[in-house]
Design a protein around this motif. Structure first.
Motif, PDB file in Angstrom:
ATOM      1  N   TYR A  98      64.361  32.220  53.400  1.00 29.87           N
ATOM      2  CA  TYR A  98      63.384  31.172  53.112  1.00 29.87           C
ATOM      3  C   TYR A  98      63.325  30.215  54.287  1.00 29.87           C
ATOM      4  O   TYR A  98      64.355  29.867  54.877  1.00 29.87           O
ATOM      5  CB  TYR A  98      63.797  30.402  51.852  1.00 29.87           C
ATOM      6  CG  TYR A  98      62.960  29.177  51.564  1.00 29.87           C
ATOM      7  CD1 TYR A  98      61.745  29.283  50.891  1.00 29.87           C
ATOM      8  CD2 TYR A  98      63.378  27.910  51.962  1.00 29.87           C
ATOM      9  CE1 TYR A  98      60.971  28.154  50.635  1.00 29.87           C
ATOM     10  CE2 TYR A  98      62.621  26.781  51.706  1.00 29.87           C
ATOM     11  CZ  TYR A  98      61.415  26.909  51.040  1.00 29.87           C
ATOM     12  OH  TYR A  98      60.648  25.795  50.786  1.00 29.87           O
ATOM     13  N   PHE A  99      62.106  29.789  54.638  1.00 27.45           N
ATOM     14  CA  PHE A  99      61.941  28.715  55.628  1.00 27.45           C
ATOM     15  C   PHE A  99      61.021  27.654  55.035  1.00 27.45           C
ATOM     16  O   PHE A  99      59.982  27.965  54.455  1.00 27.45           O
ATOM     17  CB  PHE A  99      61.458  29.220  56.989  1.00 27.45           C
ATOM     18  CG  PHE A  99      60.169  29.999  56.997  1.00 27.45           C
ATOM     19  CD1 PHE A  99      59.035  29.495  57.600  1.00 27.45           C
ATOM     20  CD2 PHE A  99      60.091  31.262  56.415  1.00 27.45           C
ATOM     21  CE1 PHE A  99      57.845  30.216  57.629  1.00 27.45           C
ATOM     22  CE2 PHE A  99      58.920  32.001  56.447  1.00 27.45           C
ATOM     23  CZ  PHE A  99      57.793  31.473  57.053  1.00 27.45           C
ATOM     24  N   PRO A 100      61.401  26.380  55.117  1.00 26.08           N
ATOM     25  CA  PRO A 100      60.730  25.323  54.356  1.00 26.08           C
ATOM     26  C   PRO A 100      59.500  24.754  55.051  1.00 26.08           C
ATOM     27  O   PRO A 100      59.280  24.939  56.255  1.00 26.08           O
ATOM     28  CB  PRO A 100      61.811  24.254  54.233  1.00 26.08           C
ATOM     29  CG  PRO A 100      62.641  24.429  55.457  1.00 26.08           C
ATOM     30  CD  PRO A 100      62.642  25.903  55.764  1.00 26.08           C
ATOM     31  N   TYR A 101      58.728  24.036  54.265  1.00 24.09           N
ATOM     32  CA  TYR A 101      57.653  23.185  54.778  1.00 24.09           C
ATOM     33  C   TYR A 101      58.235  21.814  55.089  1.00 24.09           C
ATOM     34  O   TYR A 101      59.009  21.273  54.296  1.00 24.09           O
ATOM     35  CB  TYR A 101      56.543  23.048  53.737  1.00 24.09           C
ATOM     36  CG  TYR A 101      55.624  21.862  53.992  1.00 24.09           C
ATOM     37  CD1 TYR A 101      54.670  21.911  55.010  1.00 24.09           C
ATOM     38  CD2 TYR A 101      55.730  20.691  53.240  1.00 24.09           C
ATOM     39  CE1 TYR A 101      53.841  20.829  55.265  1.00 24.09           C
ATOM     40  CE2 TYR A 101      54.905  19.611  53.487  1.00 24.09           C
ATOM     41  CZ  TYR A 101      53.961  19.679  54.495  1.00 24.09           C
ATOM     42  OH  TYR A 101      53.145  18.603  54.742  1.00 24.09           O
ATOM     43  N   ARG A 102      57.844  21.257  56.219  1.00 24.33           N
ATOM     44  CA  ARG A 102      58.181  19.873  56.557  1.00 24.33           C
ATOM     45  C   ARG A 102      56.906  19.175  56.992  1.00 24.33           C
ATOM     46  O   ARG A 102      56.140  19.704  57.814  1.00 24.33           O
ATOM     47  CB  ARG A 102      59.216  19.809  57.690  1.00 24.33           C
ATOM     48  CG  ARG A 102      60.510  20.536  57.396  1.00 24.33           C
ATOM     49  CD  ARG A 102      61.261  19.938  56.228  1.00 24.33           C
ATOM     50  NE  ARG A 102      61.863  18.658  56.562  1.00 24.33           N
ATOM     51  CZ  ARG A 102      62.385  17.832  55.659  1.00 24.33           C
ATOM     52  NH1 ARG A 102      62.303  18.123  54.376  1.00 24.33           N
ATOM     53  NH2 ARG A 102      62.943  16.704  56.031  1.00 24.33           N
ATOM     54  N   SER A 103      56.670  17.990  56.469  1.00 26.91           N
ATOM     55  CA  SER A 103      55.461  17.245  56.828  1.00 26.91           C
ATOM     56  C   SER A 103      55.520  16.830  58.288  1.00 26.91           C
ATOM     57  O   SER A 103      56.589  16.824  58.915  1.00 26.91           O
ATOM     58  CB  SER A 103      55.319  16.012  55.940  1.00 26.91           C
ATOM     59  OG  SER A 103      56.311  15.052  56.261  1.00 26.91           O
ATOM     60  N   GLU A 104      54.365  16.453  58.827  1.00 29.57           N
ATOM     61  CA  GLU A 104      54.342  16.020  60.232  1.00 29.57           C
ATOM     62  C   GLU A 104      55.234  14.808  60.447  1.00 29.57           C
ATOM     63  O   GLU A 104      55.879  14.662  61.488  1.00 29.57           O
ATOM     64  CB  GLU A 104      52.905  15.732  60.657  1.00 29.57           C
ATOM     65  CG  GLU A 104      52.063  16.979  60.818  1.00 29.57           C
ATOM     66  CD  GLU A 104      50.750  16.711  61.505  1.00 29.57           C
ATOM     67  OE1 GLU A 104      50.713  16.714  62.752  1.00 29.57           O
ATOM     68  OE2 GLU A 104      49.753  16.480  60.786  1.00 29.57           O
ATOM     69  N   GLY A 105      55.296  13.934  59.448  1.00 28.94           N
ATOM     70  CA  GLY A 105      56.162  12.770  59.554  1.00 28.94           C
ATOM     71  C   GLY A 105      57.637  13.107  59.550  1.00 28.94           C
ATOM     72  O   GLY A 105      58.468  12.310  59.981  1.00 28.94           O
ATOM     73  N   GLU A 106      57.967  14.306  59.066  1.00 25.55           N
ATOM     74  CA  GLU A 106      59.351  14.768  59.037  1.00 25.55           C
ATOM     75  C   GLU A 106      59.647  15.767  60.154  1.00 25.55           C
ATOM     76  O   GLU A 106      60.655  16.460  60.114  1.00 25.55           O
ATOM     77  CB  GLU A 106      59.651  15.415  57.687  1.00 25.55           C
ATOM     78  CG  GLU A 106      59.500  14.470  56.499  1.00 25.55           C
ATOM     79  CD  GLU A 106      59.541  15.205  55.169  1.00 25.55           C
ATOM     80  OE1 GLU A 106      60.246  14.727  54.255  1.00 25.55           O
ATOM     81  OE2 GLU A 106      58.871  16.257  55.047  1.00 25.55           O
ATOM     82  N   GLY A 107      58.761  15.833  61.127  1.00 26.57           N
ATOM     83  CA  GLY A 107      58.955  16.749  62.247  1.00 26.57           C
ATOM     84  C   GLY A 107      57.978  17.899  62.269  1.00 26.57           C
ATOM     85  O   GLY A 107      57.737  18.502  63.310  1.00 26.57           O
ATOM     86  N   GLY A 108      57.449  18.243  61.097  1.00 28.84           N
ATOM     87  CA  GLY A 108      56.345  19.199  61.041  1.00 28.84           C
ATOM     88  C   GLY A 108      56.690  20.670  61.175  1.00 28.84           C
ATOM     89  O   GLY A 108      55.806  21.516  61.110  1.00 28.84           O
ATOM     90  N   VAL A 109      57.962  21.012  61.362  1.00 29.81           N
ATOM     91  CA  VAL A 109      58.325  22.417  61.549  1.00 29.81           C
ATOM     92  C   VAL A 109      59.534  22.756  60.686  1.00 29.81           C
ATOM     93  O   VAL A 109      60.596  22.171  60.831  1.00 29.81           O
ATOM     94  CB  VAL A 109      58.661  22.739  63.023  1.00 29.81           C
ATOM     95  CG1 VAL A 109      59.047  24.205  63.173  1.00 29.81           C
ATOM     96  CG2 VAL A 109      57.469  22.417  63.925  1.00 29.81           C
ATOM     97  N   GLY A 110      59.347  23.711  59.783  1.00 32.94           N
ATOM     98  CA  GLY A 110      60.460  24.299  59.047  1.00 32.94           C
ATOM     99  C   GLY A 110      60.713  25.684  59.606  1.00 32.94           C
ATOM    100  O   GLY A 110      59.783  26.372  60.032  1.00 32.94           O
ATOM    101  N   GLU A 111      61.951  26.133  59.607  1.00 40.01           N
ATOM    102  CA  GLU A 111      62.254  27.396  60.270  1.00 40.01           C
ATOM    103  C   GLU A 111      63.464  28.085  59.654  1.00 40.01           C
ATOM    104  O   GLU A 111      64.243  27.472  58.908  1.00 40.01           O
ATOM    105  CB  GLU A 111      62.526  27.158  61.754  1.00 40.01           C
ATOM    106  CG  GLU A 111      63.717  26.251  62.029  1.00 40.01           C
ATOM    107  CD  GLU A 111      63.852  25.917  63.507  1.00 40.01           C
ATOM    108  OE1 GLU A 111      64.566  26.669  64.208  1.00 40.01           O
ATOM    109  OE2 GLU A 111      63.239  24.922  63.940  1.00 40.01           O
ATOM    110  N   CYS A 112      63.589  29.352  59.950  1.00 44.90           N
ATOM    111  CA  CYS A 112      64.812  30.084  59.640  1.00 44.90           C
ATOM    112  C   CYS A 112      64.929  31.265  60.601  1.00 44.90           C
ATOM    113  O   CYS A 112      63.945  31.671  61.230  1.00 44.90           O
ATOM    114  CB  CYS A 112      64.858  30.569  58.190  1.00 44.90           C
ATOM    115  SG  CYS A 112      63.841  32.007  57.817  1.00 44.90           S
ATOM    116  N   SER A 113      66.135  31.794  60.718  1.00 42.90           N
ATOM    117  CA  SER A 113      66.400  32.957  61.551  1.00 42.90           C
ATOM    118  C   SER A 113      66.655  34.164  60.663  1.00 42.90           C
ATOM    119  O   SER A 113      67.362  34.072  59.656  1.00 42.90           O
ATOM    120  CB  SER A 113      67.625  32.720  62.439  1.00 42.90           C
ATOM    121  OG  SER A 113      67.378  31.678  63.362  1.00 42.90           O
ATOM    122  N   VAL A 114      66.070  35.299  61.041  1.00 42.47           N
ATOM    123  CA  VAL A 114      66.228  36.549  60.308  1.00 42.47           C
ATOM    124  C   VAL A 114      66.694  37.606  61.303  1.00 42.47           C
ATOM    125  O   VAL A 114      66.065  37.777  62.359  1.00 42.47           O
ATOM    126  CB  VAL A 114      64.899  36.984  59.654  1.00 42.47           C
ATOM    127  CG1 VAL A 114      65.054  38.334  58.962  1.00 42.47           C
ATOM    128  CG2 VAL A 114      64.418  35.924  58.667  1.00 42.47           C
TER     129      VAL A 114
END
Length: 224
Positions: A81-97
């Motif tokens: 799973y990789f999350p949503y982050r708002s632009e105010g929170e940095g705007g990028v959610g990520e994960c490594s697979v």
């Protein structure tokens, strides 16, 4: 690999876990038959996701929730799973697979109605999945490296603003407040990754219908 996977699963007809098994083995058919939403119970508040279990539960006629769980397998298949982050929170959610993950591996993220999905190949034998808020947050990051294997912007999964149009039509038909959302679900099939879109109109009564138009498979890529 898919044949051996299907032989190892014990289907329970009508049971929600069976639907997840079907999604892993026959994603195109299963996405066409059911609607899927993604819910997170593991990574709340973090920009970084990771390996997790997925719990499949029925939430309506023909609709199911895929919810992250802390269970991480040590066998051939994990889910991610990789999350949503708002632009105010940095705007990028990520994960490594990990590259070389087994067929049937599922990678999910939060809902999209303007964001983009991007996958890069890292130099450490990992794939990086990104949830790019509003499709413009990832480019502000100077630390993103590796070749871009796949990018799916808003216009690809919701062509001609069909999501907005469908939500407006639902409200005009008396369904009250309605919104649209797409859940992009990545599944490894026959050695390649395919990204499927579950487009949903949901009203204030939690009645869900499929957004018409557009493709179920909105992107695919190889790890090489």
């Amino acid at each position: 690999m898919l044949q051996s996977l299907s032989q190892s699963l014990s289907f329970r007809r009508g049971d929600a876990p069976e639907i997840l098994d079907r999604l892993r083995i026959s994603p195109e058919t299963t996405m066409g038959q059911y609607l899927f939403v993604v819910r997170d119970e593991c990574f709340c508040g973090s920009y970084r996701g990771g390996a997790c279990g997925l719990r499949c539960t029925k939430i309506g006629d023909g609709s199911y929730a895929l919810t992250t769980t802390p269970t991480v397998n040590h066998g051939p298949i994990n889910h991610y799973y990789f999350p949503y982050r708002s632009e105010g929170e940095g705007g990028v959610g990520e994960c490594s697979v990990p590259r070389g993950s087994a067929n049937g591996t599922v990678v999910v993220t939060g809902g999209m109605n303007g964001c983009a999905l991007q996958v890069n190949r890292g130099n450490d034998n990992q794939l990086r999945f990104y949830h790019d808020a509003n499709g413009r947050s990832l480019r502000r990051r100077s630390d993103i490296g590796g070749a871009v294997l796949c990018r799916i912007p808003y216009g690809t999964y919701s062509p001609n603003d069909i999501g907005i149009q469908s939500a407006g039509e639902a409200m005009a038909k008396g369904r009250g407040k309605a919104f649209f959302v797409y859940y992009l679900i990545s599944i490894k099939v026959n050695g390649r990754w395919k990204v499927y879109a579950s487009g949903i109109i949901e009203d204030e009564h939690e009645h869900r219908t499929r957004i018409p138009g557009g493709e179920l498979c909105v992107g695919e890529f190889s790890e090489d």
